[in-house]
Design an enzyme around this catalytic site. Structure first.
Site, PDB file in Angstrom:
ATOM      1  N   GLN A 176       0.843  -1.313  -0.071  1.00  0.00           N
ATOM      2  CA  GLN A 176      -0.096  -0.066   0.241  1.00  0.00           C
ATOM      3  C   GLN A 176       0.940   1.348   0.086  1.00  0.00           C
ATOM      4  O   GLN A 176       0.352   2.518  -0.532  1.00  0.00           O
ATOM      5  CB  GLN A 176      -0.882  -0.031   1.198  1.00  0.00           C
ATOM      6  CG  GLN A 176      -2.089  -0.988   0.902  1.00  0.00           C
ATOM      7  CD  GLN A 176      -2.807  -1.282   2.219  1.00  0.00           C
ATOM      8  OE1 GLN A 176      -2.633  -1.888   3.122  1.00  0.00           O
ATOM      9  NE2 GLN A 176      -4.125  -0.617   2.235  1.00  0.00           N
ATOM     10  N   HIS A 194       1.779  -9.280   4.465  1.00  0.00           N
ATOM     11  CA  HIS A 194       0.487  -8.453   4.361  1.00  0.00           C
ATOM     12  C   HIS A 194      -0.058  -8.607   2.787  1.00  0.00           C
ATOM     13  O   HIS A 194      -0.362  -7.709   2.080  1.00  0.00           O
ATOM     14  CB  HIS A 194       0.685  -7.266   4.882  1.00  0.00           C
ATOM     15  CG  HIS A 194      -0.707  -6.207   5.030  1.00  0.00           C
ATOM     16  ND1 HIS A 194      -0.505  -5.699   6.336  1.00  0.00           N
ATOM     17  CD2 HIS A 194      -1.690  -5.960   4.316  1.00  0.00           C
ATOM     18  CE1 HIS A 194      -1.819  -4.987   6.455  1.00  0.00           C
ATOM     19  NE2 HIS A 194      -2.288  -5.208   5.389  1.00  0.00           N
ATOM     20  N   ASN A 212      -1.406 -11.108   8.297  1.00  0.00           N
ATOM     21  CA  ASN A 212      -2.330 -10.012   8.449  1.00  0.00           C
ATOM     22  C   ASN A 212      -3.690 -10.740   8.079  1.00  0.00           C
ATOM     23  O   ASN A 212      -3.788 -11.101   7.100  1.00  0.00           O
ATOM     24  CB  ASN A 212      -2.159  -8.764   7.642  1.00  0.00           C
ATOM     25  CG  ASN A 212      -3.027  -7.794   7.871  1.00  0.00           C
ATOM     26  OD1 ASN A 212      -3.328  -7.279   8.873  1.00  0.00           O
ATOM     27  ND2 ASN A 212      -3.683  -7.334   6.724  1.00  0.00           N
ATOM     28  N   GLN A 213      -4.712 -10.389   8.971  1.00  0.00           N
ATOM     29  CA  GLN A 213      -5.759 -10.725   8.864  1.00  0.00           C
ATOM     30  C   GLN A 213      -6.046 -12.270   8.111  1.00  0.00           C
ATOM     31  O   GLN A 213      -6.440 -12.350   6.861  1.00  0.00           O
ATOM     32  CB  GLN A 213      -6.530  -9.842   7.917  1.00  0.00           C
ATOM     33  CG  GLN A 213      -6.565  -8.503   8.578  1.00  0.00           C
ATOM     34  CD  GLN A 213      -7.599  -7.181   8.110  1.00  0.00           C
ATOM     35  OE1 GLN A 213      -7.632  -6.101   8.619  1.00  0.00           O
ATOM     36  NE2 GLN A 213      -8.298  -7.541   6.929  1.00  0.00           N
ATOM     37  N   TYR A 260     -13.054  -2.606  13.091  1.00  0.00           N
ATOM     38  CA  TYR A 260     -13.502  -1.512  12.095  1.00  0.00           C
ATOM     39  C   TYR A 260     -14.959  -1.428  12.377  1.00  0.00           C
ATOM     40  O   TYR A 260     -15.609  -0.335  12.701  1.00  0.00           O
ATOM     41  CB  TYR A 260     -13.150  -1.809  10.691  1.00  0.00           C
ATOM     42  CG  TYR A 260     -11.731  -1.404  10.216  1.00  0.00           C
ATOM     43  CD1 TYR A 260     -11.391  -0.214   9.961  1.00  0.00           C
ATOM     44  CD2 TYR A 260     -10.796  -2.683  10.258  1.00  0.00           C
ATOM     45  CE1 TYR A 260      -9.908  -0.019   9.683  1.00  0.00           C
ATOM     46  CE2 TYR A 260      -9.635  -2.601   9.783  1.00  0.00           C
ATOM     47  CZ  TYR A 260      -9.028  -1.284   9.468  1.00  0.00           C
ATOM     48  OH  TYR A 260      -7.849  -0.781   9.138  1.00  0.00           O
ATOM     49  N   GLU A 272      -5.265  -2.622  14.150  1.00  0.00           N
ATOM     50  CA  GLU A 272      -5.754  -1.642  13.111  1.00  0.00           C
ATOM     51  C   GLU A 272      -6.989  -0.928  13.644  1.00  0.00           C
ATOM     52  O   GLU A 272      -7.808  -1.813  14.292  1.00  0.00           O
ATOM     53  CB  GLU A 272      -5.895  -2.220  11.722  1.00  0.00           C
ATOM     54  CG  GLU A 272      -4.721  -2.483  10.891  1.00  0.00           C
ATOM     55  CD  GLU A 272      -4.999  -3.078   9.483  1.00  0.00           C
ATOM     56  OE1 GLU A 272      -5.965  -2.967   9.040  1.00  0.00           O
ATOM     57  OE2 GLU A 272      -4.277  -3.811   9.139  1.00  0.00           O
ATOM     58  N   TRP A 313      -5.102   2.998  12.040  1.00  0.00           N
ATOM     59  CA  TRP A 313      -5.087   2.891  10.567  1.00  0.00           C
ATOM     60  C   TRP A 313      -5.414   4.137   9.655  1.00  0.00           C
ATOM     61  O   TRP A 313      -6.929   4.349  10.075  1.00  0.00           O
ATOM     62  CB  TRP A 313      -5.870   1.634   9.931  1.00  0.00           C
ATOM     63  CG  TRP A 313      -5.247   1.294   8.583  1.00  0.00           C
ATOM     64  CD1 TRP A 313      -6.109   1.821   7.595  1.00  0.00           C
ATOM     65  CD2 TRP A 313      -4.406   0.635   8.060  1.00  0.00           C
ATOM     66  NE1 TRP A 313      -5.540   1.242   6.352  1.00  0.00           N
ATOM     67  CE2 TRP A 313      -4.478   0.588   6.681  1.00  0.00           C
ATOM     68  CE3 TRP A 313      -3.278  -0.319   8.637  1.00  0.00           C
ATOM     69  CZ2 TRP A 313      -3.571  -0.068   5.779  1.00  0.00           C
ATOM     70  CZ3 TRP A 313      -2.406  -0.850   7.771  1.00  0.00           C
ATOM     71  CH2 TRP A 313      -2.477  -0.552   6.364  1.00  0.00           C
ATOM     72  N   GLU A 325      -5.583   1.780  -1.236  1.00  0.00           N
ATOM     73  CA  GLU A 325      -6.308   0.881  -0.512  1.00  0.00           C
ATOM     74  C   GLU A 325      -6.981  -0.331  -1.190  1.00  0.00           C
ATOM     75  O   GLU A 325      -8.160  -0.342  -1.270  1.00  0.00           O
ATOM     76  CB  GLU A 325      -7.602   1.731   0.161  1.00  0.00           C
ATOM     77  CG  GLU A 325      -8.723   0.910   0.935  1.00  0.00           C
ATOM     78  CD  GLU A 325      -8.092   0.244   2.187  1.00  0.00           C
ATOM     79  OE1 GLU A 325      -6.963   0.569   2.600  1.00  0.00           O
ATOM     80  OE2 GLU A 325      -8.663  -0.609   2.653  1.00  0.00           O
ATOM     81  N   PHE A 326      -6.020  -1.383  -1.574  1.00  0.00           N
ATOM     82  CA  PHE A 326      -6.170  -2.514  -2.220  1.00  0.00           C
ATOM     83  C   PHE A 326      -7.387  -2.590  -3.227  1.00  0.00           C
ATOM     84  O   PHE A 326      -7.288  -1.633  -3.939  1.00  0.00           O
ATOM     85  CB  PHE A 326      -6.601  -3.653  -1.207  1.00  0.00           C
ATOM     86  CG  PHE A 326      -5.153  -4.033  -0.446  1.00  0.00           C
ATOM     87  CD1 PHE A 326      -4.200  -4.654  -1.119  1.00  0.00           C
ATOM     88  CD2 PHE A 326      -4.809  -3.562   1.143  1.00  0.00           C
ATOM     89  CE1 PHE A 326      -3.087  -5.166  -0.535  1.00  0.00           C
ATOM     90  CE2 PHE A 326      -3.813  -4.049   1.580  1.00  0.00           C
ATOM     91  CZ  PHE A 326      -2.915  -4.568   0.689  1.00  0.00           C
TER      92      PHE A 326
END
Ligand SMILES: *[C@@H]1O[C@H](CO)[C@@H](O)[C@H](O)[C@H]1NC(C)=O
Ligand SMILES: *[C@@H]1O[C@H](CO)[C@@H](O)[C@H](O)[C@H]1NC(C)=O
Ligand SMILES: *[C@@H]1O[C@H](CO)[C@@H](O)[C@H](O)[C@H]1NC(C)=O
Ligand SMILES: *[C@@H]1O[C@H](CO)[C@@H](O)[C@H](O)[C@H]1NC(C)=O
Ligand SMILES: *[C@@H]1O[C@H](CO)[C@@H](O)[C@H](O)[C@H]1NC(C)=O
Ligand SMILES: *[C@@H]1O[C@H](CO)[C@@H](O)[C@H](O)[C@H]1NC(C)=O
Ligand SMILES: *[C@@H]1O[C@H](CO)[C@@H](O)[C@H](O)[C@H]1NC(C)=O
Ligand SMILES: *[C@@H]1O[C@H](CO)[C@@H](O)[C@H](O)[C@H]1NC(C)=O
Length: 535
Positions: free
Chosen positions: A57, A159, A204-205, A347, A418, A467, A474-475
């Site tokens: 990113q 990531h 990540n995630q 989020y 995040e 974040w 942003e992907f």
């Protein structure tokens, strides 16, 4: 130094404004415009406050090998999808890394979570095919500079930017070969940087690549069943996500194992990052309550049960059946307990109610839970304030998630790795991007509930990373949204990275360490003031 003017304006406004009270309660308008009453001093002294980013990113593609996101972003426009750009240049942090560190320093943040680009260290994916000395030098400089400035590095090893060679060669995370290759790459990173990096994040995630990359096809490598989306170049949305998740868990565990067996003397900690959401029942029916529990199991338990018990949740076994792989005894023992801490990204919150099974030809991991997730409850109410169009946030969800992990998963050490929101992106000038007041409300209200989790529920949280450090790629939303506490001019990435209003707010939150413990004991109270005086 044009920033000084803005900082001063904010501080003055804060001191002179007319005060109005509100509490840290559900559905209250969260407006903590000032940090005299709620600030970093309301947390433990050694609590780490940081910001976060990831390699694809921010870095740009110079000086590294190709990865699956390069391939994905350059393929999709041709397939008829929207052209949302790519990470070829983005912030060019490969060149401008010192500007990133300057911003972190200016914020007075004590931590930075960033990721290594696997293909910058190993351009051909495998250690046996050569290490890129330029990449090693880049990360050495970055880490050394941070440490000089008392910024603690939290490094994510993966990531989502898998070296493309490994995807071409054996389909990346679909194949068990990934386990050894990830372990070797991690081992090399511990060897090269572990004398200074003491906080390692493996993946990540864990939820994201299996679902978005292999069921929906919306993220790299963009695989899914052709019946789900004809733009997918082949895949199987009902089987591949489970294999990918399984291999991710084994790769993660292998990296943790090599850290614990070979690099124990470095004295650091290692763990995965989970994307979390909170789930609330859509209505009062027992069916919706059940659906809410299923949502938690499929979203969080999918990874947390293996990590804590060495097996998948029973409800997943029941509903997914043979498509869900199994850990044999050796593997179960290997995965179980393979973390020193959990990184939790939070989020949003969603409502859950029951959904019918998909027809066999449209079977996908996204619907196996038989849960329909919505942004509104049965009365059309969202869980909290709006941010971007159609999106709502739920600060109390932060507390709920923290409590859930404490009670269900054995009171782990937690870092919030995040938390943040997007504001409108595109080619807008700093003067327009500056006014990100909803980001202040978002960060402040979530920090308020995080503190409640620590103080009232005794959840073991030791750090928080907003974040994001700056605007970035942003992907799958490309540059259409901005997540940064600082502004990046994508027309001139060498320009200074100026703090937005939210960055200035975070800065005063971090600089002000006035203790107000009594005020914050049960239902938090803040004074706030008119939004317009900030502008
Ligand atoms: C996994 O990759 C190896 C090469 O690394 C290959 O020999 C093997 O056939 C692959 N297995 C599957 C199931 O694709
Ligand atoms: C996915 O794999 C399953 C199990 O092998 C198979 O029954 C199904 O037909 C496959 N679906 C697609 C779309 O290829
Ligand atoms: C709730 O789920 C359990 C187990 O999954 C099931 O036995 C029970 O019938 C469900 N109850 C309702 C009301 O759906
Ligand atoms: C479990 O699977 C691994 C990898 O396939 C294998 O090496 C190991 O021997 C197996 N262990 C048991 C107890 O079956
Ligand atoms: C999910 O629930 C919403 C609201 O009740 C409904 O409009 C939508 O059609 C449902 N989706 C599915 C796939 O059932
Ligand atoms: C880019 O920003 C730098 C630093 O502020 C400045 O010197 C330069 O003139 C800018 N370039 C353009 C094309 O605006
Ligand atoms: C914030 O950081 C600056 C250096 O960038 C330092 O001079 C200052 O003392 C710090 N302030 C606080 C309150 O920590
Ligand atoms: C400040 O307070 C006002 C209410 O007094 C509120 O409308 C506004 O959203 C708050 N937040 C910011 C960042 O100005």
């Amino acid at each position: 130094m044009k920033l000084l003017g803005f900082s001063l304006a904010i501080l003055l406004a804060v001191v002179t404004c007319k005060a109005e009270e509100f509490t840290c309660e559900e559905n209250e308008p969260f407006t903590c415009n000032q940090t005299k009453l709620f600030n970093s001093g309301s947390f433990e002294k050694d609590f780490i406050f940081g910001v976060a980013s990831s390699a694809y990113q921010v870095e740009g593609g110079r000086g590294r090998g190709l990865n699956v996101w390069d391939a994905f972003t350059h393929r999709f426009p041709e397939k008829g999808g929207p052209d949302l750009g790519n990470g070829d240049t983005t912030c060019d942090s490969y060149t401008n890394w010192h500007k990133d560190i300057d911003v972190i320093d200016e914020l007075n943040a004590t931590g930075y979570r960033f990721s290594f680009a696997w293909s910058r260290i190993l351009p051909k994916g495998k250690r046996s095919r050569g290490v890129n000395e330029g990449g090693v030098k880049y990360y050495n400089r970055l880490i050394d500079n941070m440490i000089e400035r008392n910024i603690t590095p939290f490094v994510t090893l993966f990531h989502w930017d898998l070296p493309q060679t490994l995807q071409d060669e054996y389909n990346g995370f679909l194949n068990r070969s990934i386990i050894d290759d990830f372990k070797d790459y991690a081992d090399l990173c511990f060897e090269l940087f572990g004398d200074r990096v003491k906080n390692w994040i493996t993946i990540n995630q864990l939820y994201t690549v299996p679902t978005r990359g292999y069921a929906l096809g919306t993220d790299a490598p963009g695989r899914c069943s052709p019946k789900i989306d004809e733009r997918c170049p082949g895949g199987n949305s009902s089987t591949e996500p489970y294999l990918v998740a399984h291999n991710q868990l084994l790769a993660h565990a292998a990296a943790v194992d090599v850290y614990r067996t070979k690099h124990k003397h470095q004295g650091g900690k290692i763990g995965p990052v989970m994307i979390t959401r909170w789930f609330l029942p859509y209505d009062d029916t027992p069916e919706s309550k059940n659906a809410t529990e299923r949502a938690k199991e499929f979203f969080l338990g999918w990874f947390m049960e293996p990590l804590t018990k060495g097996k998948y949740p029973d409800i997943m076994r029941e509903l997914v059946g043979k498509r869900l792989p199994e850990f044999n005894e050796t593997e179960a023992a290997y995965v179980k307990g393979s973390y020193d801490f959990l990184g939790l990204n939070y989020y949003v919150t969603q409502y859950a109610h029951t959904q019918d099974p998909s027809p066999p030809e449209r079977l996908t991991a996204m619907t196996d839970s038989l849960v329909n997730l919505t942004s509104f409850d049965v009365n059309g109410q969202p869980p909290g304030p709006p941010f971007s169009k159609g999106s709502y946030y739920h600060p109390r969800g932060m507390l709920n998630v923290m409590e859930h992990f404490k009670t269900k998963y054995g009171d782990p050490l937690i870092y919030v790795t995040e938390n943040g929101i997007s504001t409108p992106g595109g080619d807008i000038p700093f003067t327009e991007a500056f006014h990100d007041y909803e980001r202040i409300d978002y960060l402040c209200s979530h920090l308020c509930f995080l503190r409640k989790a620590i103080k009232e529920k005794r959840v073991n949280v030791k750090g928080y990373f907003a974040w994001a450090l700056g605007d970035n790629y942003e992907f799958c939303n490309g540059f259409t949204v901005r997540f940064g506490l600082s502004y990046v001019d994508f027309n001139n990435v060498t320009a200074d990275r100026d703090l937005k209003a939210s960055g200035l707010w975070y800065q005063s939150f971090l600089r002000d360490t006035t203790k107000n413990q009594d005020l914050l004991r049960s239902s938090l109270s803040f004074k706030n003031r008119d939004r317009k005086s900030l502008a």
